[in-house]
Motif scaffolding. Sequence first.
Motif, PDB file in Angstrom:
ATOM      1  N   GLN A 512     -34.702  45.779 -16.364  1.00  0.00           N
ATOM      2  CA  GLN A 512     -33.628  46.643 -16.843  1.00  0.00           C
ATOM      3  C   GLN A 512     -33.732  48.005 -16.191  1.00  0.00           C
ATOM      4  OE1 GLN A 512     -34.461  46.437 -21.092  1.00  0.00           O
ATOM      5  NE2 GLN A 512     -32.702  45.094 -21.398  1.00  0.00           N
ATOM      6  N   GLN A 536     -26.861  50.859 -22.267  1.00  0.00           N
ATOM      7  CA  GLN A 536     -26.735  49.751 -23.208  1.00  0.00           C
ATOM      8  C   GLN A 536     -25.375  49.841 -23.883  1.00  0.00           C
ATOM      9  OE1 GLN A 536     -30.196  48.690 -25.726  1.00  0.00           O
ATOM     10  NE2 GLN A 536     -28.793  48.776 -27.476  1.00  0.00           N
ATOM     11  N   ASP A 537     -24.586  48.781 -23.727  1.00  0.00           N
ATOM     12  CA  ASP A 537     -23.230  48.734 -24.308  1.00  0.00           C
ATOM     13  C   ASP A 537     -22.400  49.949 -23.908  1.00  0.00           C
ATOM     14  OD1 ASP A 537     -23.966  46.378 -25.607  1.00  0.00           O
ATOM     15  OD2 ASP A 537     -24.714  47.459 -27.355  1.00  0.00           O
TER      16      ASP A 537
END
Length: 582
Positions: A512, A536-537
Amino acid sequence: MLSKSHGEGLLSRYQSLRQDGRMCDIILEAQGKEFPAHRTLLACSSDYFWSLFQEHTLESRARTVSLPAVSSTGLELVLDFIYTSWISLSPSTLEDTLQASCYLQVTHALDLCTEYISNSLTLDNCCFFANVAARYSLSDALAVTSRFIARHMAGLLGASGDRSGLLELNLDSFREVLGSDEIPGVKETALLQLALDWLSCNPLPALESNSLLSRVRFGLVPPEDLNHMSSLNLPLRTPFIHSLVQKALHYHMQVPLQPLIQNVHTSLRATTNMVLLVGGGAEAERPQTQIQSYNQESRKFHVLPINMVKKLQYQGVCVVGNFLFVLGGEVVEVDGESEKTAVMTVSDQVWRYDPRFERWEEMEPLLQKRAQFSCCVVEGVIYAIGGRGQRGEPTLSSVERYNMSAGCWRSGVSLPHAIHGQACATIGRGIYISGGIHGSQPESSKEVLFLNTSDDDVWIRRSSMSIARFGHQMAAIKEKLYAFLGMYEPFCDIECYDPKQNQWTRLKPLLQDRFCYGLTVTPGGCALMFGGRKWQDGQEVCIHDVLEYNPEYDSWRKVCKLPHPLCGTQCAQMSLQELIER
């Protein structure tokens, strides 16, 4: 083939014969008490009896042998051991057993006494056991008890400790304790006072007193305490010890030079390097003043008892002589009411943290205000390289070095162009910087520059990275450079640079993305990555994972978690006195 049961059965049969009084050919007498036994087994178990029962001795034909040098209790316990391999030990019977074992030269019984002492140490009995070990020359037990006393000195000096036991400690143990490199949770002033109290209870000739007191680290005692205690205590005024005290007082006056003049008398009693996480916070542009320490062995985090003077981000951090230096950076002042707005001011201040006395001192400021710059140390010289000033102002190409002897900053070899957000690492006397944003360019760079500080004349371009990076980190591991992730990179690749080949190689990527993390290198040659931020999102989130990269196997693994999410921290390694958990 070997039968273990044969030896055990033989001893068992001998014990049965002794209990029944059968075939006993010798009676041992101690304190008026008689103990029937078998000459052959005694001779095989004890060097004393082996010599005593030789054919040419009177005792070889005697029916009874008197042993006035041992107690009946000790003799009984040692005989039980000879016949069964078992020995019953307690603090009340230990010295009787040791006396008999030493006199009769039953070495295996002495080994068990050493093991008993080593496994039975508590705050209440450690001083007693140390004195017993010294009295009977149990060198291994003496070393173990000395280490225990040093490690638990804080408890022994506490309200419920055994200070009286410390004052009755034998000279060898006390000398060993005072020379220990690990005495957690105890100030040196308390150790000096203990040494003076011990000497008042156990007067020594001047030569031995000097030898004992020379193990006190006078540089760790505040100067006001040194002056006061010297005026009241005669042992501190002998010529030799007085010279050590004067050297310590002179050290306290040499503030800028202190990192360069470290010696055993100014070094903390700590052997484990801690990773310091300096600054950072749970969200972007909201740094805190807290400093955390991380123990690589226990994988535990602790908060230092003192905070940074100001909330900083994009600061430089380095260690010289076990002093922590925090350079420049952007001071963040948050609106006290809304906490949604903040004023960012780039600083030129330099702060130095001394873990010996847990205090911050303001040093000579940088020549220029800097943030997002490179900070490194080469042979005790601190370098501040490039960076930017206040937001909107031109990027910097200047380089400055901190001359500790003069206590001031001086200009170094400037970069070929202005740059900020670059990474930096050192190999030997060489400084490498990579990436960053050049001047007012909109894109980050792949460029790598090298400066040989021995020549100190010009920055040289080396082979460029394969990926343009900004806000990334570099680490030097075993004469190679490793470039890790930066801000908003489309991939998660890392790469390695070999200076001999002048070549970069891509390595195993992270699973990541991650940026604004802290990075340091372990003594074993692995890179530790603390916290950071990731996408993230569709939004940036702060994370609390601690990852380890092993270059030997080109592998990543999760080591542990931070107590709280953390981003924007800077890492350094230094020795800290171990905290005592109560």
